[in-house]
Design a protein around this motif. Sequence first.
Motif, PDB file in Angstrom:
ATOM      1  N   UNK A  63       0.519  -1.144  -0.111  1.00  0.00           N
ATOM      2  CA  UNK A  63      -0.093  -0.068   0.054  1.00  0.00           C
ATOM      3  C   UNK A  63       0.800   1.092  -0.166  1.00  0.00           C
ATOM      4  N   UNK A  64       1.803   0.953   0.204  1.00  0.00           N
ATOM      5  CA  UNK A  64       3.098   2.491   0.188  1.00  0.00           C
ATOM      6  C   UNK A  64       3.921   3.120  -0.571  1.00  0.00           C
ATOM      7  N   UNK A  65       4.021   1.380  -1.860  1.00  0.00           N
ATOM      8  CA  UNK A  65       4.550   1.646  -2.671  1.00  0.00           C
ATOM      9  C   UNK A  65       6.246   1.116  -2.554  1.00  0.00           C
ATOM     10  N   UNK A  66       6.581   1.063  -1.083  1.00  0.00           N
ATOM     11  CA  UNK A  66       7.711   0.742  -1.342  1.00  0.00           C
ATOM     12  C   UNK A  66       8.073  -0.707  -1.721  1.00  0.00           C
ATOM     13  N   UNK A  67       9.345  -0.502  -2.909  1.00  0.00           N
ATOM     14  CA  UNK A  67      10.016  -1.481  -3.280  1.00  0.00           C
ATOM     15  C   UNK A  67      11.039  -2.865  -1.938  1.00  0.00           C
ATOM     16  N   UNK A  68      11.412  -3.744  -2.468  1.00  0.00           N
ATOM     17  CA  UNK A  68      12.228  -5.146  -1.925  1.00  0.00           C
ATOM     18  C   UNK A  68      12.771  -4.395  -1.109  1.00  0.00           C
ATOM     19  N   UNK A  69      13.770  -3.392  -1.303  1.00  0.00           N
ATOM     20  CA  UNK A  69      15.133  -3.024  -0.971  1.00  0.00           C
ATOM     21  C   UNK A  69      14.840  -2.562   0.761  1.00  0.00           C
ATOM     22  N   UNK A  70      13.701  -1.447   0.745  1.00  0.00           N
ATOM     23  CA  UNK A  70      12.944  -1.018   1.150  1.00  0.00           C
ATOM     24  C   UNK A  70      12.223  -1.556   2.215  1.00  0.00           C
ATOM     25  N   UNK A  71      11.410  -2.660   1.722  1.00  0.00           N
ATOM     26  CA  UNK A  71      10.867  -2.745   2.749  1.00  0.00           C
ATOM     27  C   UNK A  71      11.464  -3.674   3.508  1.00  0.00           C
ATOM     28  N   UNK A 162      10.886   5.199  -3.527  1.00  0.00           N
ATOM     29  CA  UNK A 162      10.481   6.032  -4.773  1.00  0.00           C
ATOM     30  C   UNK A 162       9.357   6.028  -4.991  1.00  0.00           C
ATOM     31  N   UNK A 163       8.701   5.421  -5.136  1.00  0.00           N
ATOM     32  CA  UNK A 163       7.592   5.317  -5.363  1.00  0.00           C
ATOM     33  C   UNK A 163       6.833   5.798  -4.483  1.00  0.00           C
ATOM     34  N   UNK A 164       6.763   5.607  -3.309  1.00  0.00           N
ATOM     35  CA  UNK A 164       5.718   6.488  -2.148  1.00  0.00           C
ATOM     36  C   UNK A 164       5.172   7.935  -2.591  1.00  0.00           C
ATOM     37  N   UNK A 165       3.791   8.128  -2.606  1.00  0.00           N
ATOM     38  CA  UNK A 165       3.075   8.671  -3.349  1.00  0.00           C
ATOM     39  C   UNK A 165       2.034   9.280  -1.953  1.00  0.00           C
ATOM     40  N   UNK A 166       2.565   9.882  -0.862  1.00  0.00           N
ATOM     41  CA  UNK A 166       2.060  10.182   0.255  1.00  0.00           C
ATOM     42  C   UNK A 166       0.877  11.045  -0.123  1.00  0.00           C
ATOM     43  N   UNK A 167       1.171  12.526  -0.562  1.00  0.00           N
ATOM     44  CA  UNK A 167      -0.327  13.403  -0.888  1.00  0.00           C
ATOM     45  C   UNK A 167       0.265  14.136  -1.935  1.00  0.00           C
ATOM     46  N   UNK A 168      -0.457  14.726  -2.801  1.00  0.00           N
ATOM     47  CA  UNK A 168      -0.477  15.924  -3.651  1.00  0.00           C
ATOM     48  C   UNK A 168       0.228  16.558  -3.482  1.00  0.00           C
ATOM     49  N   UNK A 169       1.419  17.366  -4.085  1.00  0.00           N
ATOM     50  CA  UNK A 169       2.591  18.862  -3.619  1.00  0.00           C
ATOM     51  C   UNK A 169       1.370  19.614  -3.018  1.00  0.00           C
ATOM     52  N   UNK A 170       1.890  20.571  -1.702  1.00  0.00           N
ATOM     53  CA  UNK A 170       0.847  21.290  -1.633  1.00  0.00           C
ATOM     54  C   UNK A 170       0.169  22.708  -2.651  1.00  0.00           C
ATOM     55  N   UNK A 171       0.689  23.254  -3.819  1.00  0.00           N
ATOM     56  CA  UNK A 171       0.392  23.826  -5.352  1.00  0.00           C
ATOM     57  C   UNK A 171      -0.762  22.993  -5.131  1.00  0.00           C
TER      58      UNK A 171
END
Length: 199
Positions: A63-71, A162-171
């Motif tokens: 669900x957080x988009x983390x790859x194997x090395x990060x997990x 690299x692939x975790x996109x938690x929230x859209x940018x502030x703008x």
Amino acid sequence: LLDDLGRDSPPEFAQRLEDRPDPDGSLAWAVSRFEMGCDRPTALEGVSDHLLALRALFEGWGPVGANLPMRAAALIADGRERGEAREKLQSAFELERAMMAGRDFDTGAAIGLAAWLEDGARSIIRGAALAGHGSDVAASADESLIATGLEAGEGSVEQMGEHAEWEPPQAEREADDEPPEPELEPEAPEPEDEHETSE
């Protein structure tokens, strides 16, 4: 093979593992593959086995988009050491590709990396087998990454992968909150002067 200093002996560990069977089978397969790696003449020859064991536990993005090395790094190290663990895991995959392709590599550094990988895989598999990481190892890693992101404010690429996109940018968030501008109707063309058209 999974024995650590001051921990269970292999027979005790095997008994504890038997008392906690893995319903999905991925953990049992990872343990078997890890043991194959430990049976190799050197840690360097066991790199692929140990990486396969980790693949069985962490393949996919979650669900957080983390790859194997990060997990995997989330369960190997804490704090600032987590980033270093992730880099070492990425280096281990690069080493595996180099060995498969027959490319040259620094043997001394590779042996040290292989020994580190074996220790890291051992700690993860031991924790998973003894329910230290819950019933789902990958989910435990994702929860750890989420907790790290919340403690730091908002997750960064370094923390979340690299692939975790938690929230859209502030703008983008501010733009979404503003009401859309009304569409303007096109102005009607001005009538031509009758005197000009007659001429």
